[in-house]
Write a protein that holds these residues in place. Sequence first.
Motif, PDB file in Angstrom:
ATOM      1  N   VAL A  63       0.823  -1.219   0.000  1.00 43.94           N
ATOM      2  CA  VAL A  63       0.000   0.000   0.000  1.00 43.94           C
ATOM      3  C   VAL A  63       0.852   1.264   0.000  1.00 43.94           C
ATOM      4  O   VAL A  63       0.323   2.378  -0.053  1.00 43.94           O
ATOM      5  CB  VAL A  63      -0.969   0.038   1.205  1.00 43.94           C
ATOM      6  CG1 VAL A  63      -1.954  -1.117   1.131  1.00 43.94           C
ATOM      7  CG2 VAL A  63      -0.215   0.039   2.538  1.00 43.94           C
ATOM      8  N   HIS A  83       2.546   6.673  -1.868  1.00 43.88           N
ATOM      9  CA  HIS A  83       1.763   5.655  -2.567  1.00 43.88           C
ATOM     10  C   HIS A  83       2.663   4.738  -3.389  1.00 43.88           C
ATOM     11  O   HIS A  83       3.600   5.186  -4.062  1.00 43.88           O
ATOM     12  CB  HIS A  83       0.755   6.331  -3.503  1.00 43.88           C
ATOM     13  CG  HIS A  83       0.113   5.395  -4.495  1.00 43.88           C
ATOM     14  ND1 HIS A  83      -0.984   4.637  -4.195  1.00 43.88           N
ATOM     15  CD2 HIS A  83       0.443   5.096  -5.786  1.00 43.88           C
ATOM     16  CE1 HIS A  83      -1.320   3.910  -5.246  1.00 43.88           C
ATOM     17  NE2 HIS A  83      -0.470   4.172  -6.226  1.00 43.88           N
ATOM     18  N   ASP A  84       2.394   3.467  -3.327  1.00 45.90           N
ATOM     19  CA  ASP A  84       2.985   2.496  -4.239  1.00 45.90           C
ATOM     20  C   ASP A  84       2.045   1.306  -4.293  1.00 45.90           C
ATOM     21  O   ASP A  84       1.295   1.042  -3.340  1.00 45.90           O
ATOM     22  CB  ASP A  84       4.379   2.054  -3.779  1.00 45.90           C
ATOM     23  CG  ASP A  84       5.164   1.352  -4.906  1.00 45.90           C
ATOM     24  OD1 ASP A  84       4.705   1.424  -6.066  1.00 45.90           O
ATOM     25  OD2 ASP A  84       6.207   0.758  -4.614  1.00 45.90           O
ATOM     26  N   SER A  85       2.051   0.608  -5.414  1.00 52.37           N
ATOM     27  CA  SER A  85       1.156  -0.538  -5.566  1.00 52.37           C
ATOM     28  C   SER A  85       1.859  -1.620  -6.370  1.00 52.37           C
ATOM     29  O   SER A  85       2.823  -1.359  -7.094  1.00 52.37           O
ATOM     30  CB  SER A  85      -0.144  -0.126  -6.259  1.00 52.37           C
ATOM     31  OG  SER A  85       0.115   0.429  -7.537  1.00 52.37           O
ATOM     32  N   ALA A  86       1.353  -2.833  -6.249  1.00 49.54           N
ATOM     33  CA  ALA A  86       1.971  -3.978  -6.907  1.00 49.54           C
ATOM     34  C   ALA A  86       1.672  -3.983  -8.401  1.00 49.54           C
ATOM     35  O   ALA A  86       0.610  -3.532  -8.840  1.00 49.54           O
ATOM     36  CB  ALA A  86       1.463  -5.272  -6.274  1.00 49.54           C
ATOM     37  N   CYS A 352      -6.736   0.164  -7.473  1.00 51.78           N
ATOM     38  CA  CYS A 352      -5.294   0.267  -7.704  1.00 51.78           C
ATOM     39  C   CYS A 352      -4.532  -0.513  -6.637  1.00 51.78           C
ATOM     40  O   CYS A 352      -4.656  -0.228  -5.436  1.00 51.78           O
ATOM     41  CB  CYS A 352      -4.885   1.744  -7.679  1.00 51.78           C
ATOM     42  SG  CYS A 352      -3.136   2.031  -7.905  1.00 51.78           S
ATOM     43  N   GLY A 353      -3.772  -1.511  -7.061  1.00 54.63           N
ATOM     44  CA  GLY A 353      -3.003  -2.322  -6.135  1.00 54.63           C
ATOM     45  C   GLY A 353      -3.607  -3.683  -5.859  1.00 54.63           C
ATOM     46  O   GLY A 353      -2.935  -4.567  -5.331  1.00 54.63           O
ATOM     47  N   GLU A 390      -2.823   8.027  -7.666  1.00 52.95           N
ATOM     48  CA  GLU A 390      -2.269   8.366  -6.361  1.00 52.95           C
ATOM     49  C   GLU A 390      -2.878   9.641  -5.781  1.00 52.95           C
ATOM     50  O   GLU A 390      -2.777   9.913  -4.583  1.00 52.95           O
ATOM     51  CB  GLU A 390      -0.742   8.516  -6.435  1.00 52.95           C
ATOM     52  CG  GLU A 390      -0.241   9.713  -7.215  1.00 52.95           C
ATOM     53  CD  GLU A 390      -0.188   9.476  -8.726  1.00 52.95           C
ATOM     54  OE1 GLU A 390       0.285  10.375  -9.439  1.00 52.95           O
ATOM     55  OE2 GLU A 390      -0.624   8.400  -9.181  1.00 52.95           O
ATOM     56  N   ALA A 406      -3.552   3.137  -2.739  1.00 51.96           N
ATOM     57  CA  ALA A 406      -3.483   1.680  -2.636  1.00 51.96           C
ATOM     58  C   ALA A 406      -4.112   1.183  -1.342  1.00 51.96           C
ATOM     59  O   ALA A 406      -4.779   0.146  -1.317  1.00 51.96           O
ATOM     60  CB  ALA A 406      -2.031   1.218  -2.739  1.00 51.96           C
TER      61      ALA A 406
END
Length: 548
Positions: A63, A83-86, A352-353, A390, A406
């Motif tokens: 997340v 923010h970051d997602s897979a 998202c994610g 994001e 995420a």
Amino acid sequence: MPRVLQIDSRDNVLIALEDLHQGETVMIGGEPVVLPAPVPCKHKFVTENRAKGDPVAMYGVLVGRARQNIARGEVITVRNLSHDSAAFTSTRQTHPWTPPDISRWQQRTFLGFHRDDGQVGTRNYWVVVPLVFCENRNVESLQRAFEEELGYSAPPRYRRLVAEMAREYRAGKAGSGSIGVEPQSEAADLPRPVFEHVDGIRFLTHQGGCGGTREDSDNLCALIAGYLHHPNVAGATVLSLGCQHAQSAVLMEQLRRRNTSFSKPLVIVDQQTAGTEAALMEHALRETFHGLVQANQHRRQPAPLSKLTIGLKCGGSDGFSGISANPAIGHVADLMAALGGKALLSEFPELCGVEQSLVDRCATQEAADKFVKLMNDYAARARAVRSGFEMNPSPGNIQDGLITDAMKSAGAARKSGTSPVTDVLDYPEYAVTAGLNLLCTPGNDVECVTAQVAAGANLVLFTTGLGTPTGNPVAPVIKLATNSALAARMPDIIDIDTGSVVTGESSIESMGESILERMVDIASGSLKTKAEQLGQNDFIPWKRGVSL
């Protein structure tokens, strides 16, 4: 009641279920940890030290990443988490699904309006809608002409208060503040509807149909066609100027795509052909009245629960959305899938994610490929206008614990339950496949619900942690509070309180079953939603590529 919660064993954050204070000792992994700073209720704190760039996981998925070093027990915020997602692909890793026990529900019915095409409505409305914004004024004139004379006017809420304040002002007593607000006090004075089996006439207006892209005008025609085909609609009046992009021929083509044997009464009036405004209005008034006579002949009859299509929506979400109301309606979605009904999961920016988990649930490779393409196309459109997923969380979301998109998405996706994804729909396609359908829409509350109803949702389950009065003109919108404090603070908009899931007094499964019981009452017309009582008839078509 527990004070903290870990949702998934893979998570390296805990959720505070109540305000935690600096210096308090919290057990993390069987070890006591002294909190270095306060953790507000609904917010999260890390269970292990995080160095800059390290991943943070919640709901078992990525997340975000640490913007800076985060000490064990420290609350996560927009300052220390980005923010970051897979990543995801269309390659599926399918798993068997065990449906919930539906023995209690298999023989249950609701009382609905059976249509010639086999659909069953939960309401019986006549719709008046323009093909272009130029006709909004005439739609509003029709509304004034019909509602009071036919007994469909909403109670004149708050007029008594304004009248009393005006009298005080004239008497030199303005500002006394002695007059109370009684929103429903004048409802008893309203006339009885002329057509007792027509639940109302819904007058829709919008700002589209011309002057924009052809894609938007074509989508508008398809959206309106979804409303005309909708089982809650008995018939419709459509006003056209004549020269606009959104032509009546396009509307009729979209109707034929949804139903080749469309048989509902339909009045289409073109102002440039009619000539004068008076000629247009007289024709529309007379033909609409005749249509209402036909609509009044419909009666409620028993129907299986498989005839229900539910929209799954969240708005004004908070840090409890993903642990109470969202998974509760996710269980309802699973029950509906097992019963042969339909459920619509939308809000693509809020998936998202979790894309890969939904890909893995797709029943066919075709559905998986379509979902991946729609998600990638949507993300590209957002980037083209210098935006991105994001940017989705609102200030209210962030304030109540949803720090990244995420994180918000992982909780939002729990509305989908666990059943297979049987179909994937682009906006504004109509749902025809039983089970869980993914429908491409923005997260915007009204645009999303407008699209879900155009796809056939005859009920909408709408979860909220902060409170929102959103409704829809033709489908009942059932509002579910994620926490009991909201239900107590805004009882005029909340239908169901799921806060007992947070406290542990109710399980997700028992809450889901109680929601389905309430759905049956609302679908049968024996109970009105709070949004219906307040006259929340929100309708906003999506201009694609603009909204998140």
